[in-house]
Motif scaffolding. Sequence first.
Motif, PDB file in Angstrom:
ATOM      1  N   ASP A 144      30.032  43.128  44.417  1.00 26.48           N
ATOM      2  CA  ASP A 144      30.127  41.920  45.239  1.00 26.48           C
ATOM      3  C   ASP A 144      29.431  40.713  44.613  1.00 26.48           C
ATOM      4  N   SER A 145      29.034  40.820  43.350  1.00 32.94           N
ATOM      5  CA  SER A 145      28.368  39.696  42.682  1.00 32.94           C
ATOM      6  C   SER A 145      29.292  38.486  42.649  1.00 32.94           C
ATOM      7  N   ARG A 146      28.700  37.311  42.734  1.00 33.82           N
ATOM      8  CA  ARG A 146      29.475  36.075  42.711  1.00 33.82           C
ATOM      9  C   ARG A 146      29.429  35.450  41.309  1.00 33.82           C
ATOM     10  N   PHE A 147      30.531  34.819  40.935  1.00 34.10           N
ATOM     11  CA  PHE A 147      30.634  34.179  39.628  1.00 34.10           C
ATOM     12  C   PHE A 147      31.144  32.758  39.818  1.00 34.10           C
ATOM     13  N   ASP A 148      30.681  31.868  38.951  1.00 33.77           N
ATOM     14  CA  ASP A 148      31.231  30.514  38.963  1.00 33.77           C
ATOM     15  C   ASP A 148      32.690  30.545  38.532  1.00 33.77           C
ATOM     16  N   THR A 149      32.973  31.328  37.479  1.00 34.44           N
ATOM     17  CA  THR A 149      34.315  31.406  36.902  1.00 34.44           C
ATOM     18  C   THR A 149      34.635  32.856  36.580  1.00 34.44           C
ATOM     19  N   VAL A 150      35.826  33.286  36.930  1.00 32.33           N
ATOM     20  CA  VAL A 150      36.299  34.628  36.585  1.00 32.33           C
ATOM     21  C   VAL A 150      37.558  34.487  35.744  1.00 32.33           C
ATOM     22  N   LEU A 151      37.571  35.155  34.588  1.00 31.39           N
ATOM     23  CA  LEU A 151      38.724  35.129  33.687  1.00 31.39           C
ATOM     24  C   LEU A 151      39.193  36.555  33.438  1.00 31.39           C
ATOM     25  N   VAL A 152      40.491  36.787  33.563  1.00 31.57           N
ATOM     26  CA  VAL A 152      41.050  38.098  33.243  1.00 31.57           C
ATOM     27  C   VAL A 152      41.830  37.964  31.942  1.00 31.57           C
ATOM     28  N   VAL A 153      41.607  38.889  31.030  1.00 33.62           N
ATOM     29  CA  VAL A 153      42.198  38.789  29.698  1.00 33.62           C
ATOM     30  C   VAL A 153      43.557  39.488  29.654  1.00 33.62           C
ATOM     31  N   GLY A 154      44.233  39.337  28.514  1.00 30.67           N
ATOM     32  CA  GLY A 154      45.545  39.933  28.334  1.00 30.67           C
ATOM     33  C   GLY A 154      45.512  41.129  27.407  1.00 30.67           C
ATOM     34  N   ASP A 155      46.695  41.712  27.202  1.00 28.85           N
ATOM     35  CA  ASP A 155      46.827  42.870  26.325  1.00 28.85           C
ATOM     36  C   ASP A 155      48.128  42.775  25.554  1.00 28.85           C
ATOM     37  N   ASN A 156      48.416  43.767  24.753  1.00 29.63           N
ATOM     38  CA  ASN A 156      49.596  43.722  23.892  1.00 29.63           C
ATOM     39  C   ASN A 156      50.881  44.190  24.573  1.00 29.63           C
ATOM     40  N   GLU A 157      50.768  44.876  25.697  1.00 37.00           N
ATOM     41  CA  GLU A 157      51.940  45.529  26.282  1.00 37.00           C
ATOM     42  C   GLU A 157      52.205  45.140  27.734  1.00 37.00           C
ATOM     43  N   VAL A 158      51.432  44.246  28.308  1.00 38.80           N
ATOM     44  CA  VAL A 158      51.492  43.907  29.738  1.00 38.80           C
ATOM     45  C   VAL A 158      51.280  45.175  30.573  1.00 38.80           C
ATOM     46  N   ILE A 159      50.078  45.700  30.489  1.00 34.05           N
ATOM     47  CA  ILE A 159      49.702  46.910  31.213  1.00 34.05           C
ATOM     48  C   ILE A 159      49.658  46.618  32.712  1.00 34.05           C
ATOM     49  N   GLU A 160      50.212  47.508  33.497  1.00 41.25           N
ATOM     50  CA  GLU A 160      50.238  47.338  34.954  1.00 41.25           C
ATOM     51  C   GLU A 160      48.811  47.416  35.505  1.00 41.25           C
ATOM     52  N   PRO A 161      48.357  46.385  36.216  1.00 40.19           N
ATOM     53  CA  PRO A 161      46.986  46.412  36.743  1.00 40.19           C
ATOM     54  C   PRO A 161      46.866  47.369  37.921  1.00 40.19           C
ATOM     55  N   GLY A 162      45.709  48.020  38.022  1.00 42.66           N
ATOM     56  CA  GLY A 162      45.458  48.918  39.140  1.00 42.66           C
ATOM     57  C   GLY A 162      45.082  48.141  40.391  1.00 42.66           C
ATOM     58  N   PRO A 163      45.117  48.790  41.545  1.00 42.62           N
ATOM     59  CA  PRO A 163      44.800  48.105  42.802  1.00 42.62           C
ATOM     60  C   PRO A 163      43.378  47.560  42.849  1.00 42.62           C
ATOM     61  N   ALA A 164      42.436  48.223  42.203  1.00 49.23           N
ATOM     62  CA  ALA A 164      41.053  47.738  42.227  1.00 49.23           C
ATOM     63  C   ALA A 164      40.928  46.415  41.481  1.00 49.23           C
ATOM     64  N   LEU A 165      41.636  46.280  40.361  1.00 46.16           N
ATOM     65  CA  LEU A 165      41.594  45.030  39.606  1.00 46.16           C
ATOM     66  C   LEU A 165      42.224  43.902  40.411  1.00 46.16           C
ATOM     67  N   ILE A 166      43.360  44.187  41.047  1.00 45.79           N
ATOM     68  CA  ILE A 166      44.028  43.172  41.863  1.00 45.79           C
ATOM     69  C   ILE A 166      43.126  42.730  43.012  1.00 45.79           C
ATOM     70  N   ALA A 167      42.497  43.700  43.666  1.00 44.28           N
ATOM     71  CA  ALA A 167      41.609  43.380  44.795  1.00 44.28           C
ATOM     72  C   ALA A 167      40.428  42.541  44.338  1.00 44.28           C
ATOM     73  N   PHE A 168      39.895  42.860  43.154  1.00 45.59           N
ATOM     74  CA  PHE A 168      38.764  42.095  42.637  1.00 45.59           C
ATOM     75  C   PHE A 168      39.165  40.651  42.371  1.00 45.59           C
ATOM     76  N   LEU A 169      40.336  40.449  41.767  1.00 44.83           N
ATOM     77  CA  LEU A 169      40.791  39.089  41.476  1.00 44.83           C
ATOM     78  C   LEU A 169      41.033  38.305  42.761  1.00 44.83           C
ATOM     79  N   GLN A 170      41.626  38.939  43.748  1.00 43.46           N
ATOM     80  CA  GLN A 170      41.860  38.249  45.018  1.00 43.46           C
ATOM     81  C   GLN A 170      40.549  37.854  45.676  1.00 43.46           C
ATOM     82  N   THR A 226      35.788  33.428  46.225  1.00 41.02           N
ATOM     83  CA  THR A 226      34.338  33.204  46.095  1.00 41.02           C
ATOM     84  C   THR A 226      33.931  32.424  44.852  1.00 41.02           C
ATOM     85  N   SER A 227      34.838  32.256  43.881  1.00 43.90           N
ATOM     86  CA  SER A 227      34.502  31.581  42.629  1.00 43.90           C
ATOM     87  C   SER A 227      35.044  30.160  42.619  1.00 43.90           C
TER      88      SER A 227
END
Length: 317
Positions: free
Chosen positions: A62-88, A93-94
């Motif tokens: 639950d830590s807060r960040f001024d800025t959150v950046l999600v990086v890319g990959d070589n194959e467009v890997i399907e994100p898991g539900p935890a990653l999606i929930a974190f970004l939302q 909050t950022s």
Amino acid sequence: MLRIGIVLYRGFQVINLAITTVFEFANMTAGKAVYEVVLLSEHGGPVQTSAGFAVETQAFDDSRFDTVLVVGDNEVIEPGPALIAFLQRAAQTSRRIGSTCTGAFNLAQAGLLDGRRATTHWFFAARLRHEHPEVKLEEDRIFIIDGPVWTSAGMTACIDLALALVEKDSGAEIARLVARKLVVYHRRAGGQSQFSALLELEPRSDRIQTALAYAKQNLHTELSVEQLADAAHLSPRQFSRAFRAETGQSPAKAVEHLRIEAARLMLESGLHPIEVVARDTGFGDRERMRRAFLRAFGQPPQVIRRASRGGAEPERV
């Protein structure tokens, strides 16, 4: 201090870690700790990169960040539900949230690009448009800022995005000094094309590369074959022959492409009258520039400018 959370996942493209160096050098240049960079992942611990080695991360919490950046990959890997929930959650909050390269797919999956302008790696642009038609994709852009959402093109464009963040936070001079220390051009403007005229020419020898670099820095001048040959330390005849052999174009045509690229960027910025753009990029007058744009895009400069303000993106013809 501004906390930057960088979201990683197994198989992410390792070049994205270059953004951490931008923030590191921003701290060094400012002489104080402007940024704290935290590498994040779903479970924490080591996360394997696309190159096979791993980097240490902290788990989502639950830590807060001024800025959150999600990086890319070589194959467009399907994100898991935890990653999606974190970004939302981070979007709520950022101050800013963003992506580099194909990380835009993660933001799109989280619904954070709906109705927004965004960009991604050109190679995956058609797929993003197909899978997420609600995104206002502009594939031929280095980076795009749409409110609190920042997205960049692929590979080294992540450095441009990070430099733009630094410029926003600490000013243009700090960003310029950071770019200089990193031995990169001061960040490319967001509206600049992912397809550089210099890259498309693909000169092989140092002499021709030097002449083209000279041309790009002196577009406001006449740029005769004699001038370019002098920059390459060749006779005009030797230069013209070598130039065509290496690029498949005449020097005059290559210079026109460089002028068009520079003029288009100035037009899309919306900061300069067309007459000033024509003068500063070496066309001399707006009519000569108009003819060059018609040859390149099939459209005059005024249409290019209007398109950059929200209309359809013109295509090179």
